[in-house]
Design an enzyme around this catalytic site. Structure first.
Site, PDB file in Angstrom:
ATOM      1  N   GLU A 285      43.891  30.564  34.320  1.00  0.00           N
ATOM      2  CA  GLU A 285      44.426  30.474  35.684  1.00  0.00           C
ATOM      3  C   GLU A 285      45.190  29.167  35.941  1.00  0.00           C
ATOM      4  O   GLU A 285      46.040  29.103  36.828  1.00  0.00           O
ATOM      5  CB  GLU A 285      43.294  30.599  36.713  1.00  0.00           C
ATOM      6  CG  GLU A 285      42.274  29.466  36.654  1.00  0.00           C
ATOM      7  CD  GLU A 285      41.177  29.568  37.701  1.00  0.00           C
ATOM      8  OE1 GLU A 285      41.243  30.438  38.578  1.00  0.00           O
ATOM      9  OE2 GLU A 285      40.235  28.753  37.615  1.00  0.00           O
TER      10      GLU A 285
ATOM     11  N   TYR B  35      36.051  36.876  40.100  1.00  0.00           N
ATOM     12  CA  TYR B  35      34.656  36.447  40.252  1.00  0.00           C
ATOM     13  C   TYR B  35      33.659  37.255  39.428  1.00  0.00           C
ATOM     14  O   TYR B  35      32.500  36.859  39.347  1.00  0.00           O
ATOM     15  CB  TYR B  35      34.288  36.451  41.736  1.00  0.00           C
ATOM     16  CG  TYR B  35      35.089  35.404  42.473  1.00  0.00           C
ATOM     17  CD1 TYR B  35      34.647  34.083  42.521  1.00  0.00           C
ATOM     18  CD2 TYR B  35      36.322  35.706  43.029  1.00  0.00           C
ATOM     19  CE1 TYR B  35      35.407  33.104  43.129  1.00  0.00           C
ATOM     20  CE2 TYR B  35      37.088  34.741  43.634  1.00  0.00           C
ATOM     21  CZ  TYR B  35      36.631  33.438  43.690  1.00  0.00           C
ATOM     22  OH  TYR B  35      37.387  32.466  44.273  1.00  0.00           O
TER      23      TYR B  35
ATOM     24  N   GLY C   4      30.512  25.912  42.720  1.00  0.00           N
ATOM     25  CA  GLY C   4      30.594  27.352  42.433  1.00  0.00           C
ATOM     26  C   GLY C   4      29.373  27.817  41.647  1.00  0.00           C
ATOM     27  O   GLY C   4      28.867  27.084  40.811  1.00  0.00           O
TER      28      GLY C   4
ATOM     29  N   GLN D 172      33.590  37.213  36.444  1.00  0.00           N
ATOM     30  CA  GLN D 172      33.201  36.260  35.399  1.00  0.00           C
ATOM     31  C   GLN D 172      32.028  35.378  35.797  1.00  0.00           C
ATOM     32  O   GLN D 172      31.377  34.778  34.972  1.00  0.00           O
ATOM     33  CB  GLN D 172      34.366  35.295  35.113  1.00  0.00           C
ATOM     34  CG  GLN D 172      35.456  35.856  34.297  1.00  0.00           C
ATOM     35  CD  GLN D 172      36.759  35.119  34.550  1.00  0.00           C
ATOM     36  OE1 GLN D 172      37.191  34.334  33.731  1.00  0.00           O
ATOM     37  NE2 GLN D 172      37.404  35.358  35.670  1.00  0.00           N
TER      38      GLN D 172
ATOM     39  N   ASP E 232      33.402  26.966  33.467  1.00  0.00           N
ATOM     40  CA  ASP E 232      34.650  26.398  32.938  1.00  0.00           C
ATOM     41  C   ASP E 232      34.451  25.575  31.663  1.00  0.00           C
ATOM     42  O   ASP E 232      35.417  25.316  30.942  1.00  0.00           O
ATOM     43  CB  ASP E 232      35.318  25.509  33.996  1.00  0.00           C
ATOM     44  CG  ASP E 232      35.643  26.272  35.265  1.00  0.00           C
ATOM     45  OD1 ASP E 232      35.741  27.506  35.204  1.00  0.00           O
ATOM     46  OD2 ASP E 232      35.791  25.627  36.328  1.00  0.00           O
TER      47      ASP E 232
HETATM   48  O1  F6P Z   1      34.635  26.002  38.644  1.00  0.00           O
HETATM   49  C1  F6P Z   1      34.285  27.334  38.550  1.00  0.00           C
HETATM   50  C2  F6P Z   1      35.347  28.190  39.162  1.00  0.00           C
HETATM   51  O2  F6P Z   1      34.896  29.506  39.031  1.00  0.00           O
HETATM   52  C3  F6P Z   1      36.754  28.036  38.579  1.00  0.00           C
HETATM   53  O3  F6P Z   1      36.906  28.653  37.344  1.00  0.00           O
HETATM   54  C4  F6P Z   1      37.596  28.603  39.680  1.00  0.00           C
HETATM   55  O4  F6P Z   1      38.886  28.079  39.664  1.00  0.00           O
HETATM   56  C5  F6P Z   1      36.866  28.154  40.903  1.00  0.00           C
HETATM   57  O5  F6P Z   1      35.527  27.935  40.526  1.00  0.00           O
HETATM   58  C6  F6P Z   1      36.903  29.098  42.054  1.00  0.00           C
HETATM   59  O6  F6P Z   1      36.195  28.515  43.090  1.00  0.00           O
HETATM   60  P1  F6P Z   1      35.866  29.108  44.524  1.00  0.00           P
HETATM   61  O7  F6P Z   1      34.449  29.601  44.473  1.00  0.00           O
HETATM   62  O8  F6P Z   1      35.968  27.925  45.432  1.00  0.00           O
HETATM   63  O9  F6P Z   1      36.843  30.184  44.797  1.00  0.00           O
END
Ligand code: F6P
Length: 337
Positions: free
Chosen positions: A229, A262, A10, A264, A134
């Protein structure tokens, strides 16, 4: 030396500042060549690369996302498939040789560190940089991206106070963090949350209801609840929605949920993250120049140093009960569940 650089997993604020930190140091200080690999490990499988120059690196410091692109490609995944009959780790070794790469710099989160450790165990020259909003990567006090995410979440919580107060509501805000509660803890405390729920501390919904009703008795007609979450739910609804509905049942007070999502992860890094990225990037290149491979750069106190990848891989850094913000928050009457 000719080094490859990729960003995987991510995205988060500060990746581009790190690419810049690694590459500018490599080019200006050490006279290295830098090859940017597109879309994480996927680009190493397909040979999708570009040479990075001082010119192509300008304007990156405050830019969100990653100019190299990213993917969640995991070359060591069980049954992860082959490319033209060749297994993916072997193909990565071949392509690194073909591209003439002396070393690969991997910028990523926990999954990336695991892959980096496995590539290093194959004898490939790897250096990595921890990246995630995270903040759950073992071995580093802070990963870049975290401060930016906390800043955005805190601003969102600040904004919820006035609307919560006007409507005498309970406002539940769900923030990211995967299995860790760092973003919820730091933004919840900075934003003056009344209840902060994180996956590492179990909660009792009846107690949360009592806390909110007690606040009403004391004349505080609204409450802010910050939830990570990853907290336990019924498995069907999102954490924020689940807690908001449960609080309504417990208290009879109108409750609303906000999922920050997102937002964040997007946009410009904070000054702290820009400087952390720059420092970590520079130190990563120093490891490469010293041929000190198989290591991840990390922040310990205010010092950037490094740690063997084998020590990092497969571990999670979670919030513990003795974390100072939890201890101080509890003393002030903030409910953690
Ligand atoms: O690891 C970073 C993060 O933003 C997490 O906080 C979140 O659960 C996850 O990635 C979301 O990932 P994706 O981009 O696969 O939706």
């Amino acid at each position: 030396m000719r080094i490859g650089i990729l960003t995987s997993g991510g995205d988060c604020p500060g990746i581009n500042a790190t690419i810049r930190g690694v590459s500018k140091t490599a080019i200006c200080e050490w006279g290295m060549e830098v090859i940017g690999i597109h879309s994480g490990f996927q680009g190493l499988l397909t040979g999708d690369v570009e040479q990075l120059t001082e010119k192509s690196l300008s304007g990156l410091l405050n830019l969100g996302g990653t100019v190299l692109g990213t993917s969640r490609e995991k070359p060591f995944k069980k049954n992860g498939g082959t490319v033209d009959g060749v297994d993916k780790p072997t193909l990565i070794r071949r392509n690194m040789e073909k591209l003439g790469l002396d070393c690969l710099v991997c910028i990523g989160g926990n999954g990336t560190q695991k892959t980096a450790a496995k590539l290093a165990a194959m004898g490939l020259n790897i250096v990595s940089v921890p990246k995630t909003i995270d903040n759950d990567i073992w071995g580093t006090d802070i990963s870049f991206g975290f401060d930016s995410a906390v800043t955005i979440a805190t601003e969102a919580i600040d904004r919820l106070h006035s609307t919560a107060s006007s409507h005498k509501r309970v406002m539940v805000i769900e923030v990211m963090g995967h299995k860790a509660g760092w973003i919820a803890l730091y933004s919840g405390m900075a934003g003056g949350g009344d209840v902060i729920l994180i996956p590492e501390i179990s909660y009792d919904i009846h107690h949360i209801g009592d806390v909110i009703l007690n606040r009403v008795k004391q004349g505080r007609n609204y409450s802010i609840v910050v939830v990570a979450e990853g907290i336990a739910t019924d498995g069907q609804s999102r954490a924020g929605e689940y807690i908001a509905r449960a609080i309504e049942v417990e208290t009879g007070i109108e409750s609303r949920e906000t999922v920050l999502g997102y937002i964040q992860r997007g946009g410009s890094p904070t000054a702290f993250d820009r400087n952390l990225s720059t420092r970590m990037g520079g130190h990563a290149t120093e490891l490469v120049a010293n041929r000190d491979f198989g290591r991840m750069v990390r922040l310990k106190g205010n010092e950037v140093s490094s740690i063997p990848l084998a020590e990092v891989a497969g571990k999670l850094k979670l919030v513990t009960e003795d974390e100072d913000l939890v201890v101080q928050g509890r003393r002030m009457g903030i409910c953690f569940g």
